[in-house]
Design a protein around this motif. Sequence first.
Motif, mmCIF file in Angstrom:
data_model
loop_
_atom_site.group_PDB
_atom_site.id
_atom_site.type_symbol
_atom_site.label_atom_id
_atom_site.label_comp_id
_atom_site.label_asym_id
_atom_site.label_seq_id
_atom_site.Cartn_x
_atom_site.Cartn_y
_atom_site.Cartn_z
ATOM 1 N N ALA A 11 0.817 -1.208 0.000
ATOM 2 C CA ALA A 11 0.000 0.000 0.000
ATOM 3 C C ALA A 11 0.855 1.263 0.000
ATOM 4 O O ALA A 11 0.309 2.367 0.070
ATOM 5 N N HIS A 12 2.180 1.118 -0.085
ATOM 6 C CA HIS A 12 3.031 2.306 -0.025
ATOM 7 C C HIS A 12 3.033 3.022 -1.377
ATOM 8 O O HIS A 12 3.294 2.397 -2.412
ATOM 9 N N LYS B 47 4.057 -13.396 -6.215
ATOM 10 C CA LYS B 47 3.667 -12.371 -5.252
ATOM 11 C C LYS B 47 4.900 -11.717 -4.644
ATOM 12 O O LYS B 47 5.833 -12.390 -4.218
ATOM 13 N N VAL B 48 4.888 -10.393 -4.615
ATOM 14 C CA VAL B 48 5.941 -9.602 -3.988
ATOM 15 C C VAL B 48 5.373 -8.971 -2.734
ATOM 16 O O VAL B 48 4.373 -8.256 -2.786
ATOM 17 N N GLY B 49 5.997 -9.215 -1.607
ATOM 18 C CA GLY B 49 5.550 -8.626 -0.350
ATOM 19 C C GLY B 49 6.602 -7.705 0.225
ATOM 20 O O GLY B 49 6.886 -6.628 -0.318
ATOM 21 N N PRO B 50 7.258 -8.112 1.311
ATOM 22 C CA PRO B 50 8.205 -7.219 1.999
ATOM 23 C C PRO B 50 9.413 -6.812 1.168
ATOM 24 O O PRO B 50 10.044 -5.799 1.473
ATOM 25 N N ALA B 51 9.777 -7.565 0.116
ATOM 26 C CA ALA B 51 10.973 -7.219 -0.651
ATOM 27 C C ALA B 51 10.892 -5.802 -1.216
ATOM 28 O O ALA B 51 11.917 -5.106 -1.313
ATOM 29 N N ALA B 52 9.707 -5.364 -1.591
ATOM 30 C CA ALA B 52 9.568 -4.036 -2.183
ATOM 31 C C ALA B 52 9.773 -2.939 -1.140
ATOM 32 O O ALA B 52 10.483 -1.957 -1.382
ATOM 33 N N THR B 53 9.150 -3.095 0.035
ATOM 34 C CA THR B 53 9.335 -2.075 1.075
ATOM 35 C C THR B 53 10.702 -2.203 1.749
ATOM 36 O O THR B 53 11.220 -1.221 2.283
ATOM 37 N N PHE B 54 11.291 -3.398 1.721
ATOM 38 C CA PHE B 54 12.671 -3.554 2.188
ATOM 39 C C PHE B 54 13.594 -2.693 1.326
ATOM 40 O O PHE B 54 14.486 -1.997 1.841
ATOM 41 N N LEU C 114 12.687 -0.031 -0.387
ATOM 42 C CA LEU C 114 12.388 1.362 -0.048
ATOM 43 C C LEU C 114 13.125 1.777 1.209
ATOM 44 O O LEU C 114 13.738 2.860 1.257
ATOM 45 N N ARG C 115 13.088 0.928 2.244
ATOM 46 C CA ARG C 115 13.774 1.241 3.497
ATOM 47 C C ARG C 115 15.276 1.360 3.272
ATOM 48 O O ARG C 115 15.923 2.278 3.792
ATOM 49 N N GLU C 116 15.853 0.471 2.472
ATOM 50 C CA GLU C 116 17.278 0.573 2.146
ATOM 51 C C GLU C 116 17.598 1.934 1.535
ATOM 52 O O GLU C 116 18.590 2.576 1.911
ATOM 53 N N LEU D 112 15.491 8.330 -6.615
ATOM 54 C CA LEU D 112 16.402 7.276 -6.165
ATOM 55 C C LEU D 112 15.652 6.174 -5.427
ATOM 56 O O LEU D 112 15.972 4.989 -5.578
ATOM 57 N N CYS D 113 14.645 6.540 -4.639
ATOM 58 C CA CYS D 113 13.848 5.511 -3.963
ATOM 59 C C CYS D 113 13.132 4.629 -4.978
ATOM 60 O O CYS D 113 13.154 3.401 -4.879
ATOM 61 N N ARG D 114 12.514 5.245 -5.972
ATOM 62 C CA ARG D 114 11.785 4.447 -6.954
ATOM 63 C C ARG D 114 12.738 3.600 -7.790
ATOM 64 O O ARG D 114 12.425 2.456 -8.133
ATOM 65 N N ALA D 115 13.890 4.137 -8.121
ATOM 66 C CA ALA D 115 14.866 3.347 -8.878
ATOM 67 C C ALA D 115 15.311 2.129 -8.081
ATOM 68 O O ALA D 115 15.520 1.044 -8.642
ATOM 69 N N HIS D 116 15.436 2.290 -6.769
ATOM 70 C CA HIS D 116 15.881 1.170 -5.938
ATOM 71 C C HIS D 116 14.772 0.117 -5.811
ATOM 72 O O HIS D 116 15.053 -1.094 -5.821
ATOM 73 N N ILE D 117 13.538 0.561 -5.711
ATOM 74 C CA ILE D 117 12.417 -0.387 -5.681
ATOM 75 C C ILE D 117 12.337 -1.134 -7.009
ATOM 76 O O ILE D 117 12.153 -2.357 -7.049
ATOM 77 N N ARG D 118 12.481 -0.423 -8.098
ATOM 78 C CA ARG D 118 12.447 -1.051 -9.421
ATOM 79 C C ARG D 118 13.549 -2.101 -9.552
ATOM 80 O O ARG D 118 13.341 -3.144 -10.186
#
Length: 441
Positions: A34-35, A290-297, A299-301, A413-419
């Motif tokens: 939901a982020h 299914k992608v769960g915590p890996a995406a927000t992980f 983002l946090r990085e 940079l956050c979106r590039a890292h999530i991608r």
Amino acid sequence: MQMNAAQATRSPLLTIFERNRAGEQQGVVSVCSAHPQVIRAALELARDRDQVAVIEATCNQVNQHGGYTGMTPEQFAQGVRATAADVGLPGDRLVLGGDHLGPQPWRALPAEAAMAQAIAMIEAYARAGYTKLHLDCSMACADDGEPLGDAVIAARAARMAHAAEAALDPDAARPVYIIGTEVPAPGGMGEGHAIVPTAPASVMTTWRVHDQAFADAGLGDVFARVVAIVVQPGLDFGNEDVVRFVPGDAADLAGTVSALGGAVFEAHSTDYQDADSFRALVQMHFAILKVGPAATFALREAIYALECIARELPGWDARFSVRTAVESAMLADPAHWISHYAGGPAQQRYLRHFSFSDRVRYYWTDLTVASAVAALTGFCDGLPLPLPLISQYLPQHASAVADGTVAATADALCRAHIRLALAPYADACGVHARSDTVGAR
């Protein structure tokens, strides 16, 4: 009975799954988050790779009472659709999904009361236009025995499907459904937990019992829209460990797809697998990754890396410390992490911030944390971010920043890292990237 045009609308998922079953390297990346930054990054990636974007919300994140995000299904859907329009993803390439729809949030209530809430929830999802609905009634409620029998689970799932169908206007497009409950524990495995692929006999039992339950409820035509079953391929992750997918161990399971009436498999907890594993999963008909915590992980990085960069720059202020704000919020409200992180104070502190289960994701909406993120982002965007510091703390993106493919801003940079975290999923699903960083500006 003749169907009108809207009822006959074909889900874009169906063609993908047909091609997968025919042996093509075709699948979908299902991003369950939901982020807003994760959603935007996922939509940009789907746009740039000409893929269908599947964005899902869970029953705990989003429900008729707001869930832990504070959003109803309609509010979440409006936000995702607005973002899709903003990034230029065509509407016919966006699928909204509801994950684990069932009595889970209300399992402390008696079964009938919990199911009443679950039915109200799926009605809200259906009316809001979610067209991929996972029916999960596997959890025991307050007056149930444990474990629940297959027939009870299937009967409750059929009740959910009936409610979803009844909630739709006659001219609304009909959803597709996912069944199956063999899912790893939320947030990943416990350390040392053995991961065994679902037994083929269990798959067939689940399929037959649901088929019968839908038929008993007069929903035979609806069961024809069950497009996938959730199974355990033999993978998972813990706080510090990842159990890799072993294709040979799942060969018998994969072979059962031929008996599923056109359906494929949905694989949960695929976070942190490597590119070869994702590709093998899709080849073996685990066509929904299914992608769960890996995406927000990811983002946090990126946010923590930006804080490290900011600390080296003139004008840094401790008020910009996201990590400090996260630590305070997690200590003030430990409900989302306390049962997941064992050990002494130092170990728990480390896991609070860096565990693969990424319990930080529950705290981004905390007002103090959100204020710190806004302050850090404003600080970073108020001055040039030096390339040497980007190379030091976000080295994966230094070349893209240097050549102008990715802007040297916090959001980009956050979106590039999530991608970057999502790219191996997209690679496995059959469309190759023109660039892993296009659209991150």
